[in-house]
Design a protein around this motif. Structure first.
Motif, short mmCIF file in Angstrom:
data_model
loop_
_atom_site.label_atom_id
_atom_site.label_comp_id
_atom_site.label_asym_id
_atom_site.label_seq_id
_atom_site.Cartn_x
_atom_site.Cartn_y
_atom_site.Cartn_z
N GLY A 60 0.83 -1.20 0.00
CA GLY A 60 0.00 0.00 0.00
C GLY A 60 0.86 1.24 0.00
N SER A 61 0.21 2.38 0.12
CA SER A 61 0.95 3.65 0.12
C SER A 61 1.53 3.96 1.50
CB SER A 61 0.02 4.78 -0.30
OG SER A 61 -1.07 4.89 0.61
N CYS A 62 1.14 3.21 2.51
CA CYS A 62 1.67 3.38 3.86
C CYS A 62 1.51 2.04 4.58
CB CYS A 62 0.91 4.49 4.61
SG CYS A 62 -0.87 4.21 4.76
N ARG A 63 2.11 1.94 5.75
CA ARG A 63 2.03 0.68 6.49
C ARG A 63 0.60 0.33 6.88
NH1 ARG A 63 7.07 1.43 10.67
NH2 ARG A 63 8.72 0.55 9.38
N GLU A 64 -0.18 1.36 7.24
CA GLU A 64 -1.55 1.10 7.66
C GLU A 64 -2.36 0.48 6.53
OE1 GLU A 64 0.22 4.20 10.19
OE2 GLU A 64 0.05 3.95 8.02
N THR A 121 -20.92 -0.90 7.29
CA THR A 121 -19.65 -0.53 6.66
C THR A 121 -19.07 0.67 7.41
OG1 THR A 121 -20.46 -1.29 4.53
CG2 THR A 121 -18.54 0.17 4.50
N PRO A 122 -17.77 0.63 7.77
CA PRO A 122 -17.20 1.71 8.58
C PRO A 122 -17.42 3.10 7.99
CG PRO A 122 -15.68 -0.12 8.42
CD PRO A 122 -16.81 -0.44 7.51
N GLY A 123 -17.01 3.30 6.73
CA GLY A 123 -17.27 4.58 6.08
C GLY A 123 -16.65 5.77 6.77
N THR A 124 -15.47 5.61 7.37
CA THR A 124 -14.81 6.72 8.05
C THR A 124 -13.84 7.41 7.09
OG1 THR A 124 -12.90 5.46 8.83
CG2 THR A 124 -14.90 5.34 10.15
N PRO A 125 -13.46 8.66 7.40
CA PRO A 125 -12.53 9.36 6.52
C PRO A 125 -11.07 9.01 6.76
CG PRO A 125 -13.26 10.83 8.26
CD PRO A 125 -14.03 9.56 8.43
N ASP A 126 -10.77 8.23 7.81
CA ASP A 126 -9.39 7.93 8.18
C ASP A 126 -9.17 6.42 8.06
OD1 ASP A 126 -6.88 7.59 9.33
OD2 ASP A 126 -7.25 9.00 10.96
N LEU A 127 -8.20 6.04 7.26
CA LEU A 127 -7.93 4.61 7.05
C LEU A 127 -7.55 3.90 8.34
CD1 LEU A 127 -7.63 2.53 4.63
CD2 LEU A 127 -5.18 2.93 4.84
N ARG A 128 -6.96 4.63 9.27
CA ARG A 128 -6.56 4.00 10.54
C ARG A 128 -7.76 3.42 11.28
NH1 ARG A 128 -3.64 8.34 13.90
NH2 ARG A 128 -5.55 9.42 13.27
N ASP A 129 -8.93 4.06 11.12
CA ASP A 129 -10.13 3.56 11.78
C ASP A 129 -10.53 2.19 11.23
OD1 ASP A 129 -10.24 5.90 13.25
OD2 ASP A 129 -11.57 6.90 11.81
N ASP A 130 -10.38 2.01 9.91
CA ASP A 130 -10.69 0.72 9.30
C ASP A 130 -9.75 -0.36 9.82
OD1 ASP A 130 -12.70 1.87 7.57
OD2 ASP A 130 -11.04 2.71 6.41
N LEU A 131 -8.47 -0.02 9.93
CA LEU A 131 -7.51 -0.98 10.46
C LEU A 131 -7.81 -1.30 11.92
CD1 LEU A 131 -4.95 -2.68 10.28
CD2 LEU A 131 -3.61 -0.60 10.68
N ARG A 132 -8.10 -0.28 12.71
CA ARG A 132 -8.41 -0.52 14.13
C ARG A 132 -9.62 -1.43 14.28
NH1 ARG A 132 -7.74 5.30 14.73
NH2 ARG A 132 -5.60 5.76 15.44
N ARG A 133 -10.61 -1.26 13.43
CA ARG A 133 -11.81 -2.09 13.53
C ARG A 133 -11.47 -3.57 13.31
NH1 ARG A 133 -15.80 -4.36 10.42
NH2 ARG A 133 -17.85 -4.46 11.41
N VAL A 134 -10.65 -3.84 12.30
CA VAL A 134 -10.25 -5.23 12.05
C VAL A 134 -9.42 -5.77 13.21
CG1 VAL A 134 -8.89 -6.71 10.53
CG2 VAL A 134 -10.36 -4.95 9.55
N LEU A 135 -8.52 -4.95 13.75
CA LEU A 135 -7.72 -5.38 14.89
C LEU A 135 -8.59 -5.65 16.11
CD1 LEU A 135 -4.67 -2.94 14.55
CD2 LEU A 135 -4.69 -5.39 14.09
N ASP A 136 -9.62 -4.83 16.33
CA ASP A 136 -10.52 -5.05 17.46
C ASP A 136 -11.29 -6.36 17.30
OD1 ASP A 136 -9.69 -2.69 18.60
OD2 ASP A 136 -11.41 -1.52 17.94
N LEU A 137 -11.70 -6.67 16.07
CA LEU A 137 -12.41 -7.93 15.84
C LEU A 137 -11.51 -9.13 16.14
CD1 LEU A 137 -14.29 -7.04 12.52
CD2 LEU A 137 -15.34 -7.44 14.76
N LEU A 138 -10.26 -9.03 15.76
CA LEU A 138 -9.32 -10.11 16.07
C LEU A 138 -9.12 -10.23 17.57
CD1 LEU A 138 -6.68 -9.44 13.25
CD2 LEU A 138 -8.22 -11.40 13.38
N SER A 139 -8.95 -9.10 18.24
CA SER A 139 -8.74 -9.12 19.70
C SER A 139 -9.91 -9.77 20.41
CB SER A 139 -8.53 -7.70 20.22
OG SER A 139 -7.34 -7.15 19.75
N ALA A 140 -11.12 -9.49 19.93
CA ALA A 140 -12.32 -10.04 20.57
C ALA A 140 -12.33 -11.56 20.50
CB ALA A 140 -13.57 -9.47 19.91
N ARG A 141 -11.62 -12.15 19.56
CA ARG A 141 -11.52 -13.61 19.44
C ARG A 141 -10.22 -14.14 20.04
NH1 ARG A 141 -16.58 -14.71 19.26
NH2 ARG A 141 -17.69 -13.99 17.39
#
Length: 641
Positions: free
Chosen positions: A374-378, A547-567
């Motif tokens: 991608g264009s950045c690590r996130e 669908t997240p639909g946020t203006p910041d890509l970091r929010d999308d990444l955090r959501r996926v990380l939170d789903l993993l943490s919950a499991r």
């Protein structure tokens, strides 16, 4: 060797001495800059240690050409050793094996035989290449390759001259300095990663990167390979493909890369991006020494590879490549980061640079799964995690023999209808299934079924995305890339595939899995996908998903990380970015999530059937009433392409 050639160690050496004398004599008569320095290419393996003579060389003699350069530029320096490494990587399998692992070769005579025409042409090309200002680049070059150092090639058979750009080799032992691997404190950005639109998840379009195409692909020193191929007869996409040999633990591997879009320009950009991702993931492309240590000596900062799954003991006893992990045996490790805590983690190099050879560390045969760019690590981390979730979900459904909700494609956006129509023209009907299990990330499995029941009957694919509609589109588009080839593959390999259907242990390579399900007789094992059931509108299938639909890509990444943490799952990221990628604004990473089902190819090498998650996750998700038993499983090679 007989005659005067006996005084020289290789056939090229005599010609090189002749060329060296001629060029030096001409230079003394017309001096400019440094005197020409001549070396040979293709007679011995390129040295892995610093070589000052090769580093400073400006004339390189091969059996068929004379290469002049690299001629430097303000855009960066590439030395003669850089050129030698890149040139040798593009040779044929037999040439590379002879140079790199072959025994003592026997010279049958001096070669090439340089005539006066050759010598004069080499001098004139050398003189012209060193004029100030240098000659303009060929008009076919892209503007991003124009400022790069260049190589001019004189073909000894035709005296034709061609010029190519060259990028510095990041692991060149002569012009780069080796340093130890250390933890990288920069995990995720503390500043926003604004998206072009809330429903866009790539921060830059594929054609928005300054790709130096002429340096990435050319027959002398291309980073990714010697050339590309356009499949102009493809009825479903406009494929652009390329490949290069990569040496790994199993010898030379033909690593291919491709772009599949509706136009060749778009496909070419995608192909270059995938090629750079493969280049970054096969070997570490920075002059960094890994940490060499035994797991027993590392403590809590290291990831035990068994957390990512291991094979049964009988597999290690019979597979000639695989070797049990030994916590007392030193192996290479690289530094990564825990994406939840930011803490550094040592990861076995085998899990994130999948072709790196090292004695004794083939406890698993890893793949590009979880690698993304991608264009950045996130951005790269988000798509790497989505790929891991996609493959985990696919394996859970396949081996768990689950019945997935089918999506009514008529309720999807027009782009999906176009994909369906294109498949129909090829005699296939497309299906899409909601493949979410216990992680609320849209995963869609697609299936193309040949109408007439002939060879190439079934073709599976999958995609994951935070947007359900993009997951459906991605899965169907992926299927379209395979169906044009599936019938011909089955016809060509019919006898071999029939034997595999009788004996799954013969399923050994990645292409075997998808090809096997081109056999009509294998449809009986795909009943949970083929049974007649109603399709649901996409809005109904994903009614509870937001669908997240946020203006910041970091929010999308955090959501996926939170789903993993919950499991109870933790994600680790290893930065694979190469200097070539960094220069054009790209980042490549490998993501690792211990506990998710890993994708393997080769029936006896499957780890997924032996991991607890396969039996527990469907029950946790409420898809079955109780944990699965061995009797519930579909123990048939997966059809993932």
């Amino acid at each position: 060797m007989t005659g005067t050639a006996a005084a020289y160690p290789t056939p090229l050496a005599a010609a090189a001495a002749h060329l060296r004398q001629h060029l030096h004599r001409r230079w003394l008569a017309q001096p400019f800059g440094r005197a020409p320095r001549v070396v040979t290419l293709g007679d011995v393996d390129v040295p892995a240690a610093a070589d000052p003579d090769r580093c400073d060389a400006t004339v390189h003699l091969t059996a068929a050409t004379v290469l002049i350069g690299p001629i430097g530029s303000a855009a960066g320096r590439a030395c003669g050793h850089c050129l030698a490494i890149r040139w040798q990587r593009l040779r044929t399998r037999s040439q590379r094996d002879a140079l790199e692992v072959g025994g003592q070769t026997t010279a049958v005579g001096p070669w090439p035989q340089l005539t006066t025409y050759h010598l004069d042409a080499a001098w004139e090309l050398h003189r012209a290449s060193h004029t100030s200002p240098p000659p303009p680049p060929p008009p076919s070059w892209d503007r991003h390759s124009t400022p790069l150092p260049r190589i001019s090639q004189l073909d000894l058979a035709s005296l034709r001259v061609r010029t190519y750009p060259v990028l510095a080799e990041p692991c060149c032992p002569s012009c780069t300095r080796q340093r130890p691997d250390t933890p990288d404190p920069l995990v995720l950005a503390h500043h926003p990663r604004p998206k072009p639109r809330p429903d866009a998840y790539r921060l830059s379009a594929p054609d928005g990167y300054p790709l130096p195409a002429a340096a990435l692909v050319n027959p002398v020193c291309g980073v990714l390979g010697a050339g590309t191929a356009l499949t102009i007869t493809s009825p479903t996409t406009a494929p652009v493909t390329g490949s290069v040999f990569i040496r790994g633990y199993g010898g030379l591997l033909d690593v291919s890369w491709s772009g599949q879009s509706s136009g060749y320009d778009a496909s070419r950009s995608l192909a270059y991006l995938e090629g750079l991702e493969r280049y970054a993931g096969t070997h570490r492309r920075r002059n960094v020494t890994p940490v060499i240590a035994a797991y027993a000596d590392l403590g809590p900062d290291a990831l035990h590879p068994d957390r990512c799954g291991r094979h049964p003991d009988e597999v290690y006893d019979t597979d000639p490549i695989l070797r049990r992990f030994d916590p007392q045996r030193p192996i290479p490790w690289v530094w990564g980061q825990n994406l939840h805590t930011g803490k550094p983690v040592l990861v076995p190099r085998r899990l994130c640079f999948y072709s790196s050879p090292a004695a004794g560390d083939t406890f698993v045969l890893s793949s590009s799964s979880g690698c993304a760019t991608g264009s950045c690590r996130e951005e790269a981390a988000l798509f790497g995690l989505l790929e891991l979730i996609e493959r985990d979900a696919f394996l859970l459904a396949w081996y768990g023999n689950l019945t997935l909700p089918r999506i009514d494609l008529d309720t999807c956006p027009p782009v999906v209808r176009a994909l369906v129509d294109r498949a129909e023209l090829q005699g296939y009907r497309l299906y899409a299934f909601d493949n979410r299990i216990d992680l609320d990330v849209p995963v869609v499995t697609s299936l193309a079924v040949r109408h007439d029941g002939g060879p190439g009957l079934l073709s599976f694919a999958a995609a994951a995305h935070v947007d359900p509609q993009q997951a459906v589109t991605g899965a169907l588009a992926e299927a379209l890339t395979y169906i044009p080839h599936q019938p011909a593959t089955v016809r060509r390999r019919r006898a071999e595939l029939e034997r595999m259907a009788d004996d799954y242990t013969l399923v050994r390579r990645l292409p075997d899995h998808s090809a096997l399900f081109g056999l009509p007789r294998m449809a009986v094992h795909a009943g949970s996908y083929l049974n007649d059931r109603g399709a649901l509108p996409i809005e109904q299938v994903f009614a509870g998903y937001r669908t997240p639909g946020t203006p910041d890509l970091r929010d999308d990444l955090r959501r996926v990380l939170d789903l993993l943490s919950a499991r109870g799952l933790e994600a680790i990221m290893v930065d694979q970015t190469t200097p070539e990628q960094e220069a054009i604004g790209l980042r490549s990473v490998c993501t690792v999530v211990p506990g998710l089902l890993p994708i393997d190819f080769g029936w006896i090498r499957q780890r997924a059937p032996h991991l607890p998650r396969l039996r527990t996750a469907p029950a946790v998700a409420g898809l079955v009433d109780a944990e699965l038993t061995d009797a519930d499983l579909r123990l048939v090679p997966h059809p993932f392409p």
